[in-house]
Motif scaffolding. Structure first.
Motif, PDB file in Angstrom:
ATOM      1  N   ASN A  14       0.853  -1.180   0.000  1.00  0.00           N
ATOM      2  CA  ASN A  14       0.000   0.000   0.000  1.00  0.00           C
ATOM      3  C   ASN A  14       0.886   1.225   0.000  1.00  0.00           C
ATOM      4  O   ASN A  14       1.736   1.380   0.871  1.00  0.00           O
ATOM      5  N   ARG A  15       0.686   2.109  -0.944  1.00  0.00           N
ATOM      6  CA  ARG A  15       1.609   3.217  -1.122  1.00  0.00           C
ATOM      7  C   ARG A  15       1.501   4.285  -0.048  1.00  0.00           C
ATOM      8  O   ARG A  15       2.311   5.213  -0.036  1.00  0.00           O
ATOM      9  N   HIS A  16       0.535   4.186   0.858  1.00  0.00           N
ATOM     10  CA  HIS A  16       0.423   5.172   1.926  1.00  0.00           C
ATOM     11  C   HIS A  16       1.115   4.741   3.218  1.00  0.00           C
ATOM     12  O   HIS A  16       1.238   5.536   4.140  1.00  0.00           O
ATOM     13  N   VAL A  17       1.552   3.501   3.280  1.00  0.00           N
ATOM     14  CA  VAL A  17       2.238   2.968   4.461  1.00  0.00           C
ATOM     15  C   VAL A  17       3.446   2.176   3.979  1.00  0.00           C
ATOM     16  O   VAL A  17       3.316   1.330   3.093  1.00  0.00           O
ATOM     17  N   VAL A  18       4.619   2.456   4.552  1.00  0.00           N
ATOM     18  CA  VAL A  18       5.800   1.681   4.203  1.00  0.00           C
ATOM     19  C   VAL A  18       6.378   1.051   5.467  1.00  0.00           C
ATOM     20  O   VAL A  18       6.217   1.572   6.569  1.00  0.00           O
ATOM     21  N   SER A  19       7.043  -0.063   5.288  1.00  0.00           N
ATOM     22  CA  SER A  19       7.644  -0.785   6.405  1.00  0.00           C
ATOM     23  C   SER A  19       9.035  -0.246   6.709  1.00  0.00           C
ATOM     24  O   SER A  19       9.658   0.432   5.886  1.00  0.00           O
ATOM     25  N   ALA A  20       9.530  -0.581   7.898  1.00  0.00           N
ATOM     26  CA  ALA A  20      10.903  -0.216   8.252  1.00  0.00           C
ATOM     27  C   ALA A  20      11.889  -0.869   7.288  1.00  0.00           C
ATOM     28  O   ALA A  20      12.899  -0.251   6.910  1.00  0.00           O
ATOM     29  N   VAL A 131       3.348   7.015   5.573  1.00  0.00           N
ATOM     30  CA  VAL A 131       3.748   6.954   6.975  1.00  0.00           C
ATOM     31  C   VAL A 131       4.556   5.686   7.196  1.00  0.00           C
ATOM     32  O   VAL A 131       4.430   4.708   6.446  1.00  0.00           O
ATOM     33  N   LEU A 132       5.386   5.708   8.222  1.00  0.00           N
ATOM     34  CA  LEU A 132       6.224   4.554   8.554  1.00  0.00           C
ATOM     35  C   LEU A 132       5.482   3.636   9.508  1.00  0.00           C
ATOM     36  O   LEU A 132       5.155   4.031  10.633  1.00  0.00           O
ATOM     37  N   ASP A 133       5.208   2.434   9.082  1.00  0.00           N
ATOM     38  CA  ASP A 133       4.511   1.461   9.911  1.00  0.00           C
ATOM     39  C   ASP A 133       5.363   1.127  11.138  1.00  0.00           C
ATOM     40  O   ASP A 133       6.538   0.809  11.033  1.00  0.00           O
ATOM     41  N   GLY A 134       4.757   1.228  12.317  1.00  0.00           N
ATOM     42  CA  GLY A 134       5.481   0.925  13.550  1.00  0.00           C
ATOM     43  C   GLY A 134       6.271   2.082  14.117  1.00  0.00           C
ATOM     44  O   GLY A 134       6.782   2.001  15.238  1.00  0.00           O
ATOM     45  N   GLY A 135       6.383   3.179  13.352  1.00  0.00           N
ATOM     46  CA  GLY A 135       7.040   4.375  13.847  1.00  0.00           C
ATOM     47  C   GLY A 135       8.493   4.178  14.237  1.00  0.00           C
ATOM     48  O   GLY A 135       9.170   3.244  13.809  1.00  0.00           O
ATOM     49  N   PHE A 136       8.972   5.104  15.066  1.00  0.00           N
ATOM     50  CA  PHE A 136      10.380   5.089  15.468  1.00  0.00           C
ATOM     51  C   PHE A 136      10.713   3.848  16.296  1.00  0.00           C
ATOM     52  O   PHE A 136      11.797   3.274  16.170  1.00  0.00           O
ATOM     53  N   ALA A 137       9.784   3.429  17.140  1.00  0.00           N
ATOM     54  CA  ALA A 137      10.030   2.239  17.959  1.00  0.00           C
ATOM     55  C   ALA A 137      10.207   1.006  17.085  1.00  0.00           C
ATOM     56  O   ALA A 137      11.076   0.160  17.338  1.00  0.00           O
ATOM     57  N   GLY A 138       9.384   0.888  16.048  1.00  0.00           N
ATOM     58  CA  GLY A 138       9.514  -0.240  15.138  1.00  0.00           C
ATOM     59  C   GLY A 138      10.830  -0.217  14.387  1.00  0.00           C
ATOM     60  O   GLY A 138      11.434  -1.260  14.111  1.00  0.00           O
ATOM     61  N   TRP A 139      11.279   0.986  14.034  1.00  0.00           N
ATOM     62  CA  TRP A 139      12.577   1.143  13.363  1.00  0.00           C
ATOM     63  C   TRP A 139      13.709   0.684  14.271  1.00  0.00           C
ATOM     64  O   TRP A 139      14.593  -0.087  13.869  1.00  0.00           O
ATOM     65  N   LYS A 140      13.687   1.145  15.519  1.00  0.00           N
ATOM     66  CA  LYS A 140      14.744   0.771  16.458  1.00  0.00           C
ATOM     67  C   LYS A 140      14.722  -0.719  16.775  1.00  0.00           C
ATOM     68  O   LYS A 140      15.778  -1.323  16.989  1.00  0.00           O
ATOM     69  N   ALA A 141      13.526  -1.306  16.808  1.00  0.00           N
ATOM     70  CA  ALA A 141      13.423  -2.736  17.100  1.00  0.00           C
ATOM     71  C   ALA A 141      14.151  -3.577  16.056  1.00  0.00           C
ATOM     72  O   ALA A 141      14.623  -4.675  16.361  1.00  0.00           O
ATOM     73  N   GLN A 142      14.243  -3.049  14.843  1.00  0.00           N
ATOM     74  CA  GLN A 142      14.969  -3.738  13.772  1.00  0.00           C
ATOM     75  C   GLN A 142      16.465  -3.411  13.798  1.00  0.00           C
ATOM     76  O   GLN A 142      17.215  -3.910  12.950  1.00  0.00           O
ATOM     77  N   LYS A 143      16.853  -2.558  14.758  1.00  0.00           N
ATOM     78  CA  LYS A 143      18.261  -2.155  14.905  1.00  0.00           C
ATOM     79  C   LYS A 143      18.798  -1.457  13.653  1.00  0.00           C
ATOM     80  O   LYS A 143      19.965  -1.600  13.281  1.00  0.00           O
ATOM     81  N   TYR A 144      17.918  -0.692  13.017  1.00  0.00           N
ATOM     82  CA  TYR A 144      18.318   0.098  11.864  1.00  0.00           C
ATOM     83  C   TYR A 144      18.988   1.388  12.342  1.00  0.00           C
ATOM     84  O   TYR A 144      18.824   1.801  13.494  1.00  0.00           O
ATOM     85  N   PRO A 145      19.755   2.054  11.477  1.00  0.00           N
ATOM     86  CA  PRO A 145      20.602   3.172  11.938  1.00  0.00           C
ATOM     87  C   PRO A 145      19.829   4.388  12.430  1.00  0.00           C
ATOM     88  O   PRO A 145      18.840   4.811  11.829  1.00  0.00           O
ATOM     89  N   VAL A 146      20.300   4.916  13.555  1.00  0.00           N
ATOM     90  CA  VAL A 146      19.794   6.179  14.101  1.00  0.00           C
ATOM     91  C   VAL A 146      20.971   7.135  14.231  1.00  0.00           C
ATOM     92  O   VAL A 146      22.134   6.737  14.163  1.00  0.00           O
ATOM     93  N   SER A 147      20.647   8.403  14.416  1.00  0.00           N
ATOM     94  CA  SER A 147      21.690   9.424  14.459  1.00  0.00           C
ATOM     95  C   SER A 147      21.220  10.592  15.293  1.00  0.00           C
ATOM     96  O   SER A 147      20.020  10.786  15.508  1.00  0.00           O
ATOM     97  N   THR A 219      -4.393   1.203  14.411  1.00  0.00           N
ATOM     98  CA  THR A 219      -3.136   0.493  14.656  1.00  0.00           C
ATOM     99  C   THR A 219      -3.264  -0.409  15.876  1.00  0.00           C
ATOM    100  O   THR A 219      -4.193  -0.269  16.680  1.00  0.00           O
ATOM    101  N   ASN A 220      -2.294  -1.313  16.028  1.00  0.00           N
ATOM    102  CA  ASN A 220      -2.239  -2.101  17.258  1.00  0.00           C
ATOM    103  C   ASN A 220      -1.415  -1.344  18.306  1.00  0.00           C
ATOM    104  O   ASN A 220      -0.976  -0.219  18.063  1.00  0.00           O
ATOM    105  N   ASP A 221      -1.197  -1.956  19.453  1.00  0.00           N
ATOM    106  CA  ASP A 221      -0.515  -1.271  20.547  1.00  0.00           C
ATOM    107  C   ASP A 221       0.919  -0.890  20.206  1.00  0.00           C
ATOM    108  O   ASP A 221       1.487   0.019  20.820  1.00  0.00           O
ATOM    109  N   GLN A 222       1.509  -1.566  19.228  1.00  0.00           N
ATOM    110  CA  GLN A 222       2.880  -1.267  18.815  1.00  0.00           C
ATOM    111  C   GLN A 222       2.941  -0.249  17.676  1.00  0.00           C
ATOM    112  O   GLN A 222       4.021   0.085  17.191  1.00  0.00           O
ATOM    113  N   GLY A 223       1.785   0.238  17.243  1.00  0.00           N
ATOM    114  CA  GLY A 223       1.767   1.255  16.211  1.00  0.00           C
ATOM    115  C   GLY A 223       1.809   0.737  14.792  1.00  0.00           C
ATOM    116  O   GLY A 223       2.052   1.504  13.855  1.00  0.00           O
ATOM    117  N   PHE A 224       1.535  -0.556  14.610  1.00  0.00           N
ATOM    118  CA  PHE A 224       1.485  -1.118  13.266  1.00  0.00           C
ATOM    119  C   PHE A 224       0.051  -1.109  12.757  1.00  0.00           C
ATOM    120  O   PHE A 224      -0.891  -1.446  13.493  1.00  0.00           O
TER     121      PHE A 224
END
Length: 282
Positions: A14-20, A131-147, A219-224
């Motif tokens: 879906n072009r309105h929501v993207v995954s981490a 929008v980013l599915d799962g938000g910042f918490a979902g991004w960090k859960a995947q251990k993707y880069p932050v700065s 969304t669910n409690d984790q923001g997905f």
């Protein structure tokens, strides 16, 4: 930009929501701009502090009060729509080219603030946004880069083409809410809709005739985002117009996103929402 458009439409269900995962893959694409919209209604400076401490690599920050809203007046609600020339200038400064740049927006509030910018971009005529599915918490859960580095300004060119038919005011709500082809949706939590609790506005309750579709159900409690959003809207799918409001026109945008995900294109925002409506009742 042609490759960017084809990539997002072919690789995202879906072009309105993207995954981490998707965002990580495209993190350094030249035609992608990431916007951090974290915010706290109880502590308006918290979102910026969080951004300064840690954010998705390359993300820019936009503030709900300072960038995505106008100053509060006697009427018009707690978060009036922004000055769109000023917002367009800000979008240009972070590198967005209207009609071309892909914009991915995140928060950490179950899309409560990210969806505001997602909708504002639609109102300004910009198609390429998600929008980013799962938000910042979902991004960090995947251990993707932050700065904590603040990205430099880029040369963009955002020319707003306002879709004024997407907004209604109080007088339009009064005139249209009881028409059989119109559905008025209150996006607040059930207890606020029923008038059992009102933590912000001076009067509790809802606009007569409104039905309740709480934004937190998107969304669910984790923001997905919950699958099959069309299931939520079966009772309104044939309406010619769905007018959505919340407390101040912010979290209502999560329901407008949900309507889009359900394939319903008739959603409109009562921008002033309950805070505007009840300002005439006090």
């Amino acid at each position: 930009m042609k490759n960017m458009r084809s990539t997002i439409f072919s690789n995202s269900s879906n072009r309105h929501v993207v995954s981490a995962e998707w965002l990580h893959t495209h993190l350094h694409d030249q035609q992608l701009i990431i916007v951090d919209c974290r915010f706290s209604l109880n502590d308006p400076e918290l979102g910026l502090k969080q951004y300064q401490a840690s954010h998705i690599e390359g993300a820019h920050y936009l503030d709900l009060n300072l960038d995505l809203s106008s100053p509060v007046q006697k009427h018009g609600g707690r978060h009036p729509l922004p000055d769109f020339d000023r917002l367009a200038s800000k979008l240009s400064q972070i590198g967005i080219v209207s009609g071309e740049t892909m914009v991915v927006i995140y928060d950490d509030s179950r899309l409560g603030f990210a969806a505001r910018l997602w909708w504002l971009l639609q109102y300004m005529g910009h198609e390429y946004r998600a929008v980013l599915d799962g938000g910042f918490a979902g991004w960090k859960a995947q251990k993707y880069p932050v700065s904590n580095e603040i990205p430099e300004a880029k040369a963009g060119k955002f020319i707003p083409k306002l879709q004024t038919e997407l907004v209604v005011d109080r007088e339009m709500v009064k005139a249209r809410k009881d028409l059989p082809e119109v559905v008025l949706v209150d996006a607040r939590e059930g207890d606020r809709y029923r008038g059992e609790r009102e933590p912000i506005d001076p009067i509790a309750g809802h606009i007569e005739g409104a039905v309740n579709y709480p934004w937190l159900e998107v969304t669910n409690d984790q923001g997905f985002v919950i699958a099959n959003q069309s299931d939520r809207w079966q009772q309104v799918q044939n309406a010619q117009e769905v007018i959505v409001y919340c407390g101040s026109g912010v979290t209502a945008c999560v329901n407008l996103l949900s309507l889009k995900l359900a394939g319903i294109e008739t959603g409109k925002l009562y921008a002033g929402s309950w805070s505007d409506w009840c300002s005439y009742l006090a």
